[in-house]
Design a protein around this motif. Structure first.
Motif, PDB file in Angstrom:
ATOM      1  N   ARG A  83      28.574  10.408 -10.766  1.00 23.01           N
ATOM      2  CA  ARG A  83      29.388  10.146 -11.954  1.00 23.01           C
ATOM      3  C   ARG A  83      28.660   9.321 -13.012  1.00 23.01           C
ATOM      4  O   ARG A  83      29.127   9.181 -14.122  1.00 23.01           O
ATOM      5  N   GLU A  84      27.496   8.758 -12.643  1.00 23.36           N
ATOM      6  CA  GLU A  84      26.731   7.991 -13.641  1.00 23.36           C
ATOM      7  C   GLU A  84      25.739   8.860 -14.396  1.00 23.36           C
ATOM      8  O   GLU A  84      25.100   8.417 -15.342  1.00 23.36           O
ATOM      9  N   SER A  86      25.613  10.882 -16.889  1.00 23.23           N
ATOM     10  CA  SER A  86      26.464  11.386 -17.972  1.00 23.23           C
ATOM     11  C   SER A  86      25.861  12.608 -18.671  1.00 23.23           C
ATOM     12  O   SER A  86      26.584  13.512 -19.088  1.00 23.23           O
ATOM     13  N   TYR A  87      24.515  12.648 -18.777  1.00 21.65           N
ATOM     14  CA  TYR A  87      23.869  13.759 -19.457  1.00 21.65           C
ATOM     15  C   TYR A  87      24.119  15.070 -18.699  1.00 21.65           C
ATOM     16  O   TYR A  87      24.526  16.089 -19.282  1.00 21.65           O
TER      17      TYR A  87
END
Ligand code: HEM
Length: 109
Positions: A83-84, A86-87
Motif C-alpha cells: 500500500r506504500e 503509490s506509483y
C-alpha cells in the motif's frame, strides 16, 4: 460457447478487482492463488471472446494492458508494504479503469 465465455468474463472481472484489493490488505497464500486463478479465467475467457469477434485490434491492446496489469500486481505483491507503493497503485488502478472502459465499449477505435 460465446455466451458461456461472456458469463465467465463478466463474472470474473469484479471478482478479480476484489482479490487485487484484498491482496493489498492481507498477506495470504490462498488470496494470491485466487487472484492468479481469476487472472487465468479472465485472460482465457477474454481471448476466447476476442477470437469469436475475429480479434480486432482493440482486443490486442486490451490483452497487452491486461498482461501489464497482472504483471504489475504480481510485482506489487512482492513488496514488503504494497500500500506504500503509490506509483504502482496508481498505474494498476489506471489500467483497471482503462480495461473496464474498453470492456464496456466506452473507449473504442
Ligand atoms: C483484467 C482484465 C480485463 C478486464 C477488467 C475486462 C473487463 C471487461 C468488461 C467490464 C467487459 C464488459 C462486460 C459487460 O458487457 O458486461 C468485457 C468484455 C469483453 N472483454 Fe474483457 N476484460 C479484461 C481482459 C480481457 C482480455 C485479456 C480480453 C481479450 C484479449 C478481453 C476481451 C473482451 C471481449 C471480447 C469482451 C466482449 C465485448 C463485447 O461483447 O462487445 N478482455 N471485459
Amino acid at each position: 460457447m460465446y455466451d458461456f465465455l461472456y458469463q465467465v468474463h463478466v463474472g470474473t472481472w469484479v471478482i478479480l478487482l476484489v482479490f487485487v484489493v484484498l491482496n493489498m490488505f492481507y498477506r495470504s497464500f490462498i488470496l494470491k492463488l485466487l487472484f492468479r486463478l481469476c487472472s487465468v479465467f479472465m485472460l482465457g475467457s477474454g481471448v476466447g471472446l476476442a477470437f469469436y469477434l475475429s480479434f480486432p485490434i482493440i482486443f490486442i491492446v486490451k490483452l497487452v494492458l491486461a498482461l501489464l496489469l497482472i504483471g504489475l500486481t504480481e510485482i506489487i505483491l512482492k513488496k514488503d508494504n504494497p500500500r506504500e507503493e503509490s506509483y504502482l497503485l496508481l498505474l494498476i488502478s489506471g489500467l483497471f479503469l482503462l480495461l473496464i472502459l474498453i470492456g464496456f465499449g466506452i473507449i473504442r477505435f
